[in-house]
Design a protein around this motif. Structure first.
Motif, mmCIF file in Angstrom:
data_model
loop_
_atom_site.group_PDB
_atom_site.id
_atom_site.type_symbol
_atom_site.label_atom_id
_atom_site.label_comp_id
_atom_site.label_asym_id
_atom_site.label_seq_id
_atom_site.Cartn_x
_atom_site.Cartn_y
_atom_site.Cartn_z
ATOM 1 N N VAL A 74 0.823 -1.212 0.000
ATOM 2 C CA VAL A 74 0.000 0.000 0.000
ATOM 3 C C VAL A 74 0.858 1.263 0.000
ATOM 4 N N GLU A 75 1.852 1.339 0.895
ATOM 5 C CA GLU A 75 2.671 2.545 0.970
ATOM 6 C C GLU A 75 3.407 2.790 -0.346
ATOM 7 N N ARG A 77 2.663 1.663 -3.393
ATOM 8 C CA ARG A 77 1.730 1.995 -4.477
ATOM 9 C C ARG A 77 1.205 3.421 -4.340
ATOM 10 N N ASP A 78 0.945 3.856 -3.101
ATOM 11 C CA ASP A 78 0.504 5.234 -2.895
ATOM 12 C C ASP A 78 1.595 6.224 -3.306
ATOM 13 N N ARG A 79 2.841 5.898 -2.960
ATOM 14 C CA ARG A 79 3.958 6.805 -3.312
ATOM 15 C C ARG A 79 4.169 6.831 -4.821
ATOM 16 N N ALA A 81 1.862 6.288 -7.036
ATOM 17 C CA ALA A 81 0.710 6.996 -7.595
ATOM 18 C C ALA A 81 0.954 8.500 -7.595
ATOM 19 N N ARG A 82 1.499 9.033 -6.490
ATOM 20 C CA ARG A 82 1.809 10.465 -6.430
ATOM 21 C C ARG A 82 2.908 10.816 -7.420
ATOM 22 N N SER A 87 -3.724 6.670 -9.989
ATOM 23 C CA SER A 87 -4.260 6.183 -8.722
ATOM 24 C C SER A 87 -3.527 4.910 -8.299
ATOM 25 N N ALA A 88 -3.561 4.632 -7.020
ATOM 26 C CA ALA A 88 -2.936 3.407 -6.522
ATOM 27 C C ALA A 88 -3.589 2.165 -7.121
ATOM 28 N N GLN A 266 10.267 -2.759 -0.378
ATOM 29 C CA GLN A 266 9.238 -1.726 -0.425
ATOM 30 C C GLN A 266 9.717 -0.435 0.231
#
Length: 365
Positions: A74-75, A77-79, A81-82, A87-88, A266
């Motif tokens: 999650v972390e 993919r969120d990073r 995405a930014r 989007s994630a 990760q």
């Protein structure tokens, strides 16, 4: 049962490998350095150590190695995405881009389906395709060592599920322009996933290759494939990712081997993205060395197509390839040879590059 009975009994059946496995070519990794004076230029690794922030992140996470990593990443993919402006839900991660590619082929190809790619290109392509029971369709490179997109489009059949475009191409370093890929995408069916493999994109000069994110936003059947193994220097941790339409990305996450991207990988990837300016400064030095080597080799009579990767490609028949490999081996320089095609040389620091130049100067045409 007596010994005589045992000897006369029919041999018991034994487990056997699938035919697709026994017939697979072995992936040939770059040879490893065996001494302090060896220049390891066979695997296109970064010659820099990992970014300091990545080393610190790994050290900080090492105490939790007894726990499983976040399977959903999650972390990270969120990073990502930014970083990419998506989007994630459009991102899937895996153990290097080759791991994500295996997820792609597993997720899209049934037995007998076809995957089209240029050849010579990344050596794992036919291996992963055949392992899935699909059929690899190799399209020869054009006379400029790049993708023959017209021939690739002509090779599409009703069984084609995936097309792989490697830009810059490994091992030749030749990119595919944005306009050529855009025209290609307009010419092929929209139900075929077109994977733009950009393992070396950070080393490419601006405008030499495609704006893949723009193409992805315009064409829903585009998938972007990237890695942290090269410019970010995380080859030993194995982390890569794909950007794809949400339903495709979700399928790739489902086909991933559980927990295949370690917690250390990760954390290191997130830290490396945060240190992007430092990575770009290192890449700039590699580009300068690549340009210097290309100029000096051209002055010596070598005819090389401009490379946009962190490597140079020398087209060579087997006689020249053998001579070059003997010379490199004798000088303690480890490069990558491709039988019948040529030699690939990773660009490293100036001292190692100068050793390469001396060898090639002695064998100039």
């Amino acid at each position: 049962m007596t010994l005589t009975q045992l000897q006369s009994a029919p041999a018991a059946a034994r487990p056997t490998l699938r035919g697709a496995v026994t017939g697979l070519p072995s992936y040939v990794p770059g040879r490893r350095s065996a001494g302090m004076d060896i220049a390891a230029l066979a695997s296109n690794e970064s010659h820099y150590e990992p970014l300091p922030a990545a080393i610190a992140a790994v050290a900080g996470a090492a105490g939790a190695m007894n726990r499983y990593p976040d399977m959903a990443a999650v972390e990270l993919r969120d990073r990502l995405a930014r970083h990419l402006g998506v989007s994630a839900g459009e991102i899937a991660v895996g153990p290097g881009s080759v791991g994500v590619l295996q997820q792609i082929i597993t997720g899209l190809c049934d037995a007998g389906d076809e995957v089209i790619f240029a050849w010579r290109s990344f050596e794992a392509y036919p291996i992963l395709v055949e392992l899935a029971g699909a059929r690899p369709v190799r399209i020869p490179l054009d006379h400029l060592e790049g993708h023959d997109l017209d021939a690739m489009a002509a090779a599409v059949t009703e069984r084609t599920r995936v097309i792989l475009l490697c830009t810059p191409n490994n091992p030749t370093g030749v990119p595919i322009s944005h306009d050529r890929i855009e025209a290609f995408l307009r010419s092929v069916r929209s139900d075929i996933l077109v994977v733009i493999d950009e393992a070396y994109v950070e080393y490419a000069e601006a405008g030499s290759g495609p704006d893949s994110l723009s193409l992805y936003r315009e064409f829903p059947n585009v998938c972007i494939l990237r890695t942290f193994s090269k410019a970010y220097g995380l080859a030993g941790l194995r982390v890569g990712y794909a950007v794809a339409a949400p339903d495709i990305a979700e399928g790739l996450r489902r086909t991933a081997l559980p927990f295949s991207v370690s917690a250390l990988a990760q954390k290191a990837a997130v830290a490396s993205l945060d240190a992007g300016e430092e990575m770009e400064a290192r890449v700039a030095v590699v580009k300068q060395e690549r340009a210097r080597m290309s100029r000096e080799l051209a002055a010596r009579g070598w005819k090389l197509e401009p490379s946009q990767g962190n490597f140079l490609w020398i087209r060579a028949d087997d006689e020249l390839r053998t001579r070059l490999m003997e010379a490199f081996d004798g000088a303690g320089i480890m490069v990558r040879a491709y039988q019948g095609d040529g030699v690939r040389i990773t660009v490293a620091d100036a001292a190692a590059n100068n050793r390469v130049l001396r060898i090639l100067a002695a064998h100039a045409a």
